[in-house]
Design a protein around this motif. Structure first.
Motif, PDB file in Angstrom:
ATOM      1  N   LYS A   1      -7.434  -2.757  17.185  1.00  0.00           N
ATOM      2  CA  LYS A   1      -8.126  -1.439  16.900  1.00  0.00           C
ATOM      3  C   LYS A   1      -9.508  -1.666  16.829  1.00  0.00           C
ATOM      4  O   LYS A   1     -10.147  -0.862  17.173  1.00  0.00           O
ATOM      5  CB  LYS A   1      -7.718  -0.985  15.534  1.00  0.00           C
ATOM      6  CG  LYS A   1      -6.244  -0.313  15.270  1.00  0.00           C
ATOM      7  CD  LYS A   1      -6.195  -0.311  13.792  1.00  0.00           C
ATOM      8  CE  LYS A   1      -4.576   0.396  13.734  1.00  0.00           C
ATOM      9  NZ  LYS A   1      -4.072   0.841  12.056  1.00  0.00           N
ATOM     10  N   PHE A   2     -10.096  -2.962  16.698  1.00  0.00           N
ATOM     11  CA  PHE A   2     -11.472  -3.127  16.485  1.00  0.00           C
ATOM     12  C   PHE A   2     -12.065  -3.188  17.909  1.00  0.00           C
ATOM     13  O   PHE A   2     -13.159  -2.458  18.342  1.00  0.00           O
ATOM     14  CB  PHE A   2     -11.685  -4.493  16.052  1.00  0.00           C
ATOM     15  CG  PHE A   2     -12.996  -5.022  16.315  1.00  0.00           C
ATOM     16  CD1 PHE A   2     -14.103  -4.544  15.606  1.00  0.00           C
ATOM     17  CD2 PHE A   2     -13.425  -6.047  17.496  1.00  0.00           C
ATOM     18  CE1 PHE A   2     -15.450  -5.219  16.031  1.00  0.00           C
ATOM     19  CE2 PHE A   2     -14.798  -6.656  17.645  1.00  0.00           C
ATOM     20  CZ  PHE A   2     -15.761  -5.770  16.870  1.00  0.00           C
TER      21      PHE A   2
ATOM     22  N   TYR B   1      -9.587  -7.219   7.884  1.00  0.00           N
ATOM     23  CA  TYR B   1     -10.017  -5.553   7.541  1.00  0.00           C
ATOM     24  C   TYR B   1      -9.216  -4.433   8.475  1.00  0.00           C
ATOM     25  O   TYR B   1      -9.090  -3.487   8.118  1.00  0.00           O
ATOM     26  CB  TYR B   1     -11.659  -5.418   7.675  1.00  0.00           C
ATOM     27  CG  TYR B   1     -12.513  -6.327   6.865  1.00  0.00           C
ATOM     28  CD1 TYR B   1     -12.594  -6.224   5.585  1.00  0.00           C
ATOM     29  CD2 TYR B   1     -13.102  -7.185   7.615  1.00  0.00           C
ATOM     30  CE1 TYR B   1     -13.252  -6.933   4.858  1.00  0.00           C
ATOM     31  CE2 TYR B   1     -13.989  -8.171   6.728  1.00  0.00           C
ATOM     32  CZ  TYR B   1     -14.147  -8.021   5.484  1.00  0.00           C
ATOM     33  OH  TYR B   1     -14.821  -8.796   4.819  1.00  0.00           O
ATOM     34  N   THR B   2      -8.990  -5.175   9.803  1.00  0.00           N
ATOM     35  CA  THR B   2      -8.224  -4.191  10.415  1.00  0.00           C
ATOM     36  C   THR B   2      -7.630  -5.109  11.739  1.00  0.00           C
ATOM     37  O   THR B   2      -7.910  -6.331  11.904  1.00  0.00           O
ATOM     38  CB  THR B   2      -8.992  -3.380  11.464  1.00  0.00           C
ATOM     39  OG1 THR B   2      -8.533  -2.315  12.081  1.00  0.00           O
ATOM     40  CG2 THR B   2     -10.268  -4.082  12.165  1.00  0.00           C
ATOM     41  N   SER B   3      -6.733  -4.573  12.586  1.00  0.00           N
ATOM     42  CA  SER B   3      -6.182  -5.221  13.482  1.00  0.00           C
ATOM     43  C   SER B   3      -7.200  -5.434  14.483  1.00  0.00           C
ATOM     44  O   SER B   3      -8.100  -4.785  14.652  1.00  0.00           O
ATOM     45  CB  SER B   3      -5.032  -4.615  14.123  1.00  0.00           C
ATOM     46  OG  SER B   3      -5.517  -3.403  15.144  1.00  0.00           O
TER      47      SER B   3
ATOM     48  N   GLU C   1     -11.143   0.190   3.420  1.00  0.00           N
ATOM     49  CA  GLU C   1      -9.694   0.445   3.885  1.00  0.00           C
ATOM     50  C   GLU C   1      -9.794   1.840   4.519  1.00  0.00           C
ATOM     51  O   GLU C   1      -8.774   2.188   5.086  1.00  0.00           O
ATOM     52  CB  GLU C   1      -8.705   0.422   2.631  1.00  0.00           C
ATOM     53  CG  GLU C   1      -8.627  -1.124   2.371  1.00  0.00           C
ATOM     54  CD  GLU C   1      -7.557  -1.299   1.301  1.00  0.00           C
ATOM     55  OE1 GLU C   1      -6.728   0.007   1.032  1.00  0.00           O
ATOM     56  OE2 GLU C   1      -7.082  -2.268   0.828  1.00  0.00           O
TER      57      GLU C   1
ATOM     58  N   LEU D   1     -14.729   2.140   8.230  1.00  0.00           N
ATOM     59  CA  LEU D   1     -14.415   1.192   9.040  1.00  0.00           C
ATOM     60  C   LEU D   1     -14.968   1.384  10.677  1.00  0.00           C
ATOM     61  O   LEU D   1     -15.386   0.253  10.889  1.00  0.00           O
ATOM     62  CB  LEU D   1     -12.866   0.570   9.084  1.00  0.00           C
ATOM     63  CG  LEU D   1     -12.001  -0.477   8.274  1.00  0.00           C
ATOM     64  CD1 LEU D   1     -10.661  -0.458   8.436  1.00  0.00           C
ATOM     65  CD2 LEU D   1     -12.848  -1.566   8.101  1.00  0.00           C
TER      66      LEU D   1
ATOM     67  N   LYS E   1     -10.676   4.440   7.146  1.00  0.00           N
ATOM     68  CA  LYS E   1     -10.890   4.617   8.545  1.00  0.00           C
ATOM     69  C   LYS E   1     -12.489   4.869   8.744  1.00  0.00           C
ATOM     70  O   LYS E   1     -12.907   4.340   9.689  1.00  0.00           O
ATOM     71  CB  LYS E   1      -9.995   5.573   9.385  1.00  0.00           C
ATOM     72  CG  LYS E   1     -10.022   5.395  10.917  1.00  0.00           C
ATOM     73  CD  LYS E   1      -9.073   6.360  11.525  1.00  0.00           C
ATOM     74  CE  LYS E   1      -9.207   6.381  12.996  1.00  0.00           C
ATOM     75  NZ  LYS E   1      -8.169   7.128  13.746  1.00  0.00           N
TER      76      LYS E   1
END
Length: 267
Positions: A88-89, A83-85, A121, A126, A123
């Motif tokens: 970033k998490f 879902y994300t890097s 997707e 997420l 922001k």
């Protein structure tokens, strides 16, 4: 530190090529990143965490963030990466003062979002500003949706049957809510039988005094064809002679009744 781990037997990580002739080949990184790692005396897990970053992320990451990534359970890293890097998490986790359960809760939240058809997707989906609130709302929404789906499944699977034998009414349980209430009043475990019903492994019938149909009395279980399994009362007590007599008649009648109910549903 990584060298000490190698000596201690922790050499299985693909992050390090111990056969390399110099640090660049051992680490599989250009010289600028080799120098950066040397400054921090990294563990193998920290080397792997750093190498998992993109070039742009390597330029911005702090060492505390590298350590945080290295502390994530490997399976979680793979799930997060869908879902994300991971960087970033970790940055988001830090912004939310996430505790040790945060990663599990975030992945649970994402699963709920997907079940609800939300765009993961985006922001703001997420990484909501107030994670706890967003998580609780998503979980509750999924519960409501799941409850509705279960009730519809009950209606599709469970035949609507109500018969009267010797002054006792016997009706099919038609929802999880009804099972929960029956279980609460009679203090037995029929609340756990919802999955068996939905898997078409059993049917549950409520046995009530016809003069007091709202009060749970006995709970009866059969298979989908009407074969008797058990009948229990308050605190899981066995059948009285009165109930045994009713159940014997029920056992004779129910196969035909179920057959007719299925024929009606097909028609």
């Amino acid at each position: 530190t990584a060298a000490m781990q190698y000596v201690a037997g922790h050499s299985g990580s693909r992050a390090v090529n111990w056969r390399g002739k110099d640090l660049r080949k051992i680490l599989g990184l250009p010289r600028r990143w080799v120098r950066f790692l040397q400054e921090h005396d990294p563990t193998i897990a920290e080397i792997a965490a750093f190498k998992s970053l993109t070039e742009e992320e390597k330029k911005k990451v702090t060492w505390n963030e590298v350590k945080a990534i290295s502390n994530l359970v490997f399976g979680y890293v793979k799930d997060i990466g869908r879902y994300t890097s991971v960087l970033k998490f970790v940055q988001y986790k830090n912004s939310q003062n996430g505790n040790y359960n945060f990663t599990y809760d975030w992945l649970d939240y994402i699963r709920c979002c997907r079940k609800l058809g939300m765009d993961t997707e985006r922001k703001d989906v997420l990484f909501p500003k107030d994670f706890k609130r967003a998580h609780d709302e998503a979980v509750n929404a999924v519960k409501v949706q799941t409850d509705k789906e279960r009730e519809l499944a009950f209606k599709r699977i469970v035949p609507d049957i109500s018969i009267l034998i010797n002054g006792l009414s016997i009706t099919t349980a038609k929802s999880q809510k009804e099972l929960n209430e029956e279980s609460r009043v009679l203090n037995h475990c029929v609340r756990t039988y919802g999955e068996k019903i939905l898997r078409c492994e059993s049917l549950i019938f409520f046995v009530r005094n016809n003069n007091d149909p709202a009060t749970p009395y006995y709970t009866l279980e059969t298979d989908q064809k009407g074969k008797f399994i058990q009948c229990r009362g308050k605190n899981n007590c066995s059948m009285t002679e009165e109930i045994k007599e009713v159940v014997e008649q029920f056992k004779k009648d129910i196969p035909k009744i179920l057959k007719k109910a299925k024929e009606r549903s097909v028609a």
